[in-house]
Write a protein that holds these residues in place. Structure first.
Motif, PDB file in Angstrom:
ATOM      1  N   SER A  44      50.669   3.693  -8.537  1.00  0.00           N
ATOM      2  CA  SER A  44      51.301   2.526  -9.153  1.00  0.00           C
ATOM      3  C   SER A  44      50.345   1.737 -10.042  1.00  0.00           C
ATOM      4  O   SER A  44      50.774   0.888 -10.825  1.00  0.00           O
ATOM      5  CB  SER A  44      51.860   1.604  -8.070  1.00  0.00           C
ATOM      6  OG  SER A  44      50.821   1.158  -7.208  1.00  0.00           O
ATOM      7  N   ALA A  45      49.035   2.038  -9.924  1.00  0.00           N
ATOM      8  CA  ALA A  45      48.031   1.294 -10.689  1.00  0.00           C
ATOM      9  C   ALA A  45      47.391   2.121 -11.799  1.00  0.00           C
ATOM     10  O   ALA A  45      46.452   1.657 -12.448  1.00  0.00           O
ATOM     11  CB  ALA A  45      46.941   0.774  -9.748  1.00  0.00           C
ATOM     12  N   LYS A  46      47.887   3.318 -12.029  1.00  0.00           N
ATOM     13  CA  LYS A  46      47.278   4.199 -13.026  1.00  0.00           C
ATOM     14  C   LYS A  46      47.304   3.592 -14.428  1.00  0.00           C
ATOM     15  O   LYS A  46      46.288   3.578 -15.138  1.00  0.00           O
ATOM     16  CB  LYS A  46      47.998   5.552 -13.037  1.00  0.00           C
ATOM     17  CG  LYS A  46      47.808   6.392 -11.786  1.00  0.00           C
ATOM     18  CD  LYS A  46      46.405   6.936 -11.681  1.00  0.00           C
ATOM     19  CE  LYS A  46      46.300   7.940 -10.534  1.00  0.00           C
ATOM     20  NZ  LYS A  46      44.942   8.481 -10.383  1.00  0.00           N
ATOM     21  N   GLU A  47      48.464   3.112 -14.850  1.00  0.00           N
ATOM     22  CA  GLU A  47      48.600   2.569 -16.201  1.00  0.00           C
ATOM     23  C   GLU A  47      47.754   1.302 -16.359  1.00  0.00           C
ATOM     24  O   GLU A  47      47.083   1.114 -17.379  1.00  0.00           O
ATOM     25  CB  GLU A  47      50.069   2.270 -16.507  1.00  0.00           C
ATOM     26  CG  GLU A  47      51.002   3.454 -16.346  1.00  0.00           C
ATOM     27  CD  GLU A  47      50.840   4.470 -17.473  1.00  0.00           C
ATOM     28  OE1 GLU A  47      50.227   4.131 -18.497  1.00  0.00           O
ATOM     29  OE2 GLU A  47      51.339   5.604 -17.315  1.00  0.00           O
ATOM     30  N   GLU A  48      47.778   0.452 -15.362  1.00  0.00           N
ATOM     31  CA  GLU A  48      46.987  -0.776 -15.405  1.00  0.00           C
ATOM     32  C   GLU A  48      45.500  -0.461 -15.462  1.00  0.00           C
ATOM     33  O   GLU A  48      44.748  -1.103 -16.209  1.00  0.00           O
ATOM     34  CB  GLU A  48      47.287  -1.627 -14.168  1.00  0.00           C
ATOM     35  CG  GLU A  48      46.476  -2.911 -14.092  1.00  0.00           C
ATOM     36  CD  GLU A  48      46.682  -3.656 -12.785  1.00  0.00           C
ATOM     37  OE1 GLU A  48      46.048  -4.704 -12.602  1.00  0.00           O
ATOM     38  OE2 GLU A  48      47.472  -3.166 -11.940  1.00  0.00           O
ATOM     39  N   SER A  49      45.067   0.523 -14.677  1.00  0.00           N
ATOM     40  CA  SER A  49      43.657   0.899 -14.662  1.00  0.00           C
ATOM     41  C   SER A  49      43.210   1.392 -16.038  1.00  0.00           C
ATOM     42  O   SER A  49      42.121   1.051 -16.516  1.00  0.00           O
ATOM     43  CB  SER A  49      43.410   1.992 -13.613  1.00  0.00           C
ATOM     44  OG  SER A  49      43.658   1.506 -12.317  1.00  0.00           O
ATOM     45  N   ARG A  50      44.051   2.208 -16.664  1.00  0.00           N
ATOM     46  CA  ARG A  50      43.716   2.705 -17.999  1.00  0.00           C
ATOM     47  C   ARG A  50      43.565   1.547 -18.985  1.00  0.00           C
ATOM     48  O   ARG A  50      42.616   1.497 -19.770  1.00  0.00           O
ATOM     49  CB  ARG A  50      44.773   3.683 -18.482  1.00  0.00           C
ATOM     50  CG  ARG A  50      44.432   4.305 -19.837  1.00  0.00           C
ATOM     51  CD  ARG A  50      45.635   5.009 -20.426  1.00  0.00           C
ATOM     52  NE  ARG A  50      46.090   6.078 -19.560  1.00  0.00           N
ATOM     53  CZ  ARG A  50      47.369   6.411 -19.379  1.00  0.00           C
ATOM     54  NH1 ARG A  50      48.317   5.715 -20.006  1.00  0.00           N
ATOM     55  NH2 ARG A  50      47.701   7.409 -18.580  1.00  0.00           N
ATOM     56  N   ALA A  51      44.496   0.611 -18.925  1.00  0.00           N
ATOM     57  CA  ALA A  51      44.438  -0.544 -19.825  1.00  0.00           C
ATOM     58  C   ALA A  51      43.172  -1.369 -19.579  1.00  0.00           C
ATOM     59  O   ALA A  51      42.526  -1.841 -20.525  1.00  0.00           O
ATOM     60  CB  ALA A  51      45.686  -1.415 -19.644  1.00  0.00           C
ATOM     61  N   ASN A  52      42.802  -1.520 -18.298  1.00  0.00           N
ATOM     62  CA  ASN A  52      41.587  -2.266 -17.967  1.00  0.00           C
ATOM     63  C   ASN A  52      40.343  -1.583 -18.537  1.00  0.00           C
ATOM     64  O   ASN A  52      39.466  -2.239 -19.109  1.00  0.00           O
ATOM     65  CB  ASN A  52      41.437  -2.386 -16.451  1.00  0.00           C
ATOM     66  CG  ASN A  52      42.443  -3.306 -15.813  1.00  0.00           C
ATOM     67  OD1 ASN A  52      43.054  -4.133 -16.493  1.00  0.00           O
ATOM     68  ND2 ASN A  52      42.637  -3.175 -14.511  1.00  0.00           N
TER      69      ASN A  52
END
Length: 293
Positions: A44-52
């Protein structure tokens, strides 16, 4: 020694899902930072991690620390998007997981090239029995490989083995990967130590890895840094010995002798080659630590 040679005593995984850790990494006494998008990150945090990670790469400020991004497996739904997002943002290398053969290496390189990057080196993770058995094939697959990184926790699980202080179950695997890496001039990094409470065992693991020929150790927490850095940092007495070896054989050669005794040990040309590499590493570490203070 390749163009990618540099100190890698400590290589710290920094989860891309945690902005605080990404910021803190800028001030740590660490040689290499792995901004991690891979397996430990919740789906669930893959997209957020990439953006970070994209944000932090653009921001920069990591000094002379090596900045590596670990992307998700290329056969996952995030892998190619990860590569496309981070390939051209100035990372020193991109780390690819689940590399088991030459074809996997070429797939990683092709992904980089499709993203428009033909120069940035890659790193490859060796984490399965098949990867270990194919370590020589992997190491020779491309001169774009800067480093081979062991994932020893995964390997122990796949071997149905148990972690022990002496690392008995994986000694053969560790040696085999070091042998393959050195045969083709690749750097090679030992795997993590997941027991965060047993620092005595961690320190011992660092010294086992150092004595086996590894360049450094991958870490999962900043409090492991001093132990890894200390284990892989040349000591003053070792530096002086390296200088003595170089000088002694030089004088012996001038006198027409091909070998010489230094402190009771026979010294030949290969010892001088190793001593010069040792001194170069020592100088590079001093420079790195000075710049990152």
């Amino acid at each position: 020694m390749t163009d990618y040679y540099r100190p890698r005593r400590s290589m710290l995984y920094v989860p891309g899902c945690n902005p605080h850790y990404l910021e803190k990494a800028r001030s740590l006494q660490v040689d290499s930072i792995i901004l991690d998008l891979g397996a430990p990150i919740l789906l669930s945090a893959k997209e957020e991690s990439r953006a970070n990670v994209v944000k932090e790469l653009k921001k920069g400020g990591y000094g002379n620390r090596e900045v590596v991004v670990r992307v998700n497996d290329l056969d996952s739904e995030w892998g190619y998007d990860d590569v496309n997002a981070v390939a051209n943002l100035g990372a020193d290398a991109i780390l690819f997981s689940s590399i088991e053969n030459q074809d996997d290496v070429m797939a990683a390189i092709n992904a980089m090239e499709e993203a428009g990057n033909t120069e940035t080196p890659i790193m490859v993770m060796i984490e399965s029995p098949l990867a270990v058995l194919h370590a020589e094939e992997i190491a020779r697959a491309s001169d774009r490989i800067a480093c081979m990184v062991l994932a020893t926790s995964d390997l122990i699980s796949d071997l149905h083995a148990r972690p022990t202080l002496e690392r008995t179950a994986i000694r053969t695997s560790l040696s085999w990967v070091v042998l393959a890496a050195r045969a083709y001039g690749r750097a090679v990094i030992d795997g993590i130590h997941s027991d965060l409470k047993d620092m005595q065992a961690f320190e011992y693991a660092c010294r086992i890895g150092r004595d086996m020929g590894f360049d450094g150790k991958s870490l999962v927490h900043p409090f492991q840094l001093p132990y890894a850095n200390d284990a892989y940092t040349p000591k003053p007495a070792e530096v002086e010995m390296a200088k003595e070896i170089i000088e002694a054989l030089s004088e012996a050669n001038k006198a027409g002798r091909g070998t010489v005794l230094v402190n009771g040990k026979l010294v030949e040309h290969h010892h001088v080659t190793a001593a010069k590499r040792f001194l170069l590493l020592s100088d590079m570490i001093k420079e790195l630590e000075l710049d990152n203070d």
